[in-house]
Design a protein around this motif. Structure first.
Motif, mmCIF file in Angstrom:
data_model
loop_
_atom_site.group_PDB
_atom_site.id
_atom_site.type_symbol
_atom_site.label_atom_id
_atom_site.label_comp_id
_atom_site.label_asym_id
_atom_site.label_seq_id
_atom_site.Cartn_x
_atom_site.Cartn_y
_atom_site.Cartn_z
ATOM 1 N N CYS A 55 0.870 -1.178 0.000
ATOM 2 C CA CYS A 55 0.000 0.000 0.000
ATOM 3 C C CYS A 55 0.908 1.229 0.000
ATOM 4 O O CYS A 55 1.183 1.815 1.043
ATOM 5 C CB CYS A 55 -0.890 -0.060 1.239
ATOM 6 N N GLY A 56 1.440 1.596 -1.182
ATOM 7 C CA GLY A 56 2.408 2.684 -1.253
ATOM 8 C C GLY A 56 3.709 2.271 -0.583
ATOM 9 O O GLY A 56 4.308 1.269 -0.948
ATOM 10 N N ARG A 57 4.141 3.026 0.427
ATOM 11 C CA ARG A 57 5.355 2.696 1.205
ATOM 12 C C ARG A 57 4.971 2.010 2.519
ATOM 13 O O ARG A 57 5.671 2.078 3.514
ATOM 14 C CB ARG A 57 6.174 3.951 1.498
ATOM 15 N N LEU A 60 0.251 -3.911 4.306
ATOM 16 C CA LEU A 60 -0.997 -4.141 5.011
ATOM 17 C C LEU A 60 -1.210 -5.630 5.237
ATOM 18 O O LEU A 60 -1.032 -6.426 4.315
ATOM 19 C CB LEU A 60 -2.154 -3.576 4.177
ATOM 20 N N VAL A 61 -1.577 -5.995 6.460
ATOM 21 C CA VAL A 61 -1.944 -7.372 6.804
ATOM 22 C C VAL A 61 -3.366 -7.338 7.332
ATOM 23 O O VAL A 61 -3.676 -6.555 8.239
ATOM 24 C CB VAL A 61 -0.998 -7.975 7.870
ATOM 25 N N THR A 62 -4.225 -8.170 6.771
ATOM 26 C CA THR A 62 -5.610 -8.208 7.230
ATOM 27 C C THR A 62 -5.942 -9.560 7.823
ATOM 28 O O THR A 62 -5.569 -10.586 7.274
ATOM 29 C CB THR A 62 -6.600 -7.924 6.081
ATOM 30 N N TRP A 73 -3.584 -4.553 10.193
ATOM 31 C CA TRP A 73 -2.345 -3.920 10.665
ATOM 32 C C TRP A 73 -1.623 -3.331 9.469
ATOM 33 O O TRP A 73 -1.653 -3.911 8.386
ATOM 34 C CB TRP A 73 -1.447 -4.954 11.335
ATOM 35 N N ILE A 74 -0.951 -2.190 9.662
ATOM 36 C CA ILE A 74 -0.206 -1.562 8.574
ATOM 37 C C ILE A 74 1.213 -1.263 9.050
ATOM 38 O O ILE A 74 1.411 -0.815 10.177
ATOM 39 C CB ILE A 74 -0.934 -0.309 8.038
ATOM 40 N N PHE A 75 2.192 -1.579 8.199
ATOM 41 C CA PHE A 75 3.601 -1.403 8.535
ATOM 42 C C PHE A 75 4.171 -0.275 7.689
ATOM 43 O O PHE A 75 4.106 -0.318 6.454
ATOM 44 C CB PHE A 75 4.386 -2.689 8.267
ATOM 45 N N ALA A 96 -10.561 -11.226 0.435
ATOM 46 C CA ALA A 96 -9.843 -10.732 -0.729
ATOM 47 C C ALA A 96 -9.616 -9.241 -0.494
ATOM 48 O O ALA A 96 -10.535 -8.533 -0.084
ATOM 49 C CB ALA A 96 -10.660 -10.959 -1.995
ATOM 50 N N VAL A 97 -8.396 -8.759 -0.712
ATOM 51 C CA VAL A 97 -8.032 -7.384 -0.351
ATOM 52 C C VAL A 97 -7.448 -6.666 -1.558
ATOM 53 O O VAL A 97 -6.638 -7.225 -2.292
ATOM 54 C CB VAL A 97 -6.985 -7.380 0.791
ATOM 55 N N ALA A 98 -7.850 -5.401 -1.729
ATOM 56 C CA ALA A 98 -7.285 -4.560 -2.775
ATOM 57 C C ALA A 98 -7.090 -3.150 -2.226
ATOM 58 O O ALA A 98 -7.780 -2.733 -1.300
ATOM 59 C CB ALA A 98 -8.210 -4.515 -3.987
#
Length: 178
Positions: A55-57, A60-62, A73-75, A96-98
């Motif tokens: 997700c850019g820089r 993302l973990v869902t 969670w986002i790193f 499913a993630v986008a």
């Protein structure tokens, strides 16, 4: 889990199963680097149902097991820190993630948890505003672990995975039941 960085050809990010440990791997040089120092490697426990996207820089973990079935969670790759995003209203494990074109929002289709079984809602979270989660009013038939997703021209495209259901009726028919 692994995700490639299209802006850095040959660069892979790897999420270690059972932890929040991240690795960076350069395919050309073979160089491997840990991205999660100290406590960052144990913030949550990923699983086979967790989804992992760039997700850019940020990464993302869902969906994480047990009580984390609603937790994204986002790193931040620059700060090398995890942040927990607001819990989704519906489970996001095995979803499913986008990410939209400008990395401003995440879209999650479907999901599963032991407590709530599976669902086919579309959930969207803006990463730039404070709007919270938006949830679709209707559902699509859903039980697609392993599904791949992308956004194209504002539409979610879902492929692969497999579908399980208790119905002999064809998917999409009036008699179809999950």
């Amino acid at each position: 889990r692994a995700v490639a960085d299209p802006k850095q050809p040959g660069q892979l990010y790897l999420l270690e199963n059972g932890s929040s440990t991240l690795w960076s791997y350069d395919c050309a040089s073979g160089r491997v680097e840990s991205l999660t120092p100290g406590a960052e490697a144990t913030r949550f426990r990923s699983s086979l149902g967790s989804r992992f996207v760039l997700c850019g820089r940020r990464l993302l973990v869902t969906g994480t097991p047990n009580q984390g079935a609603h937790s994204p969670w986002i790193f931040d790759l620059n700060a090398q820190k995890w942040s927990r995003l607001p819990d989704a209203p519906c489970a996001i494990l095995s979803s499913a993630v986008a990410v939209d074109d400008d990395d401003a929002a995440i879209c999650i289709l479907g999901g599963w948890s032991k407590m709530q079984s599976c669902h086919g809602y579309l959930q969207r979270l803006s990463l730039k505003g404070r709007d919270g989660w938006q949830v679709s009013s209707g559902q699509v038939p859903w039980r697609r672990p392993g599904a791949a997703t992308t956004l194209a021209d504002g539409r979610i495209v879902v492929g692969f995975g497999w579908m399980e259901c208790a119905s002999a009726a064809p998917v999409g028919s009036r008699d179809f039941k999950l």
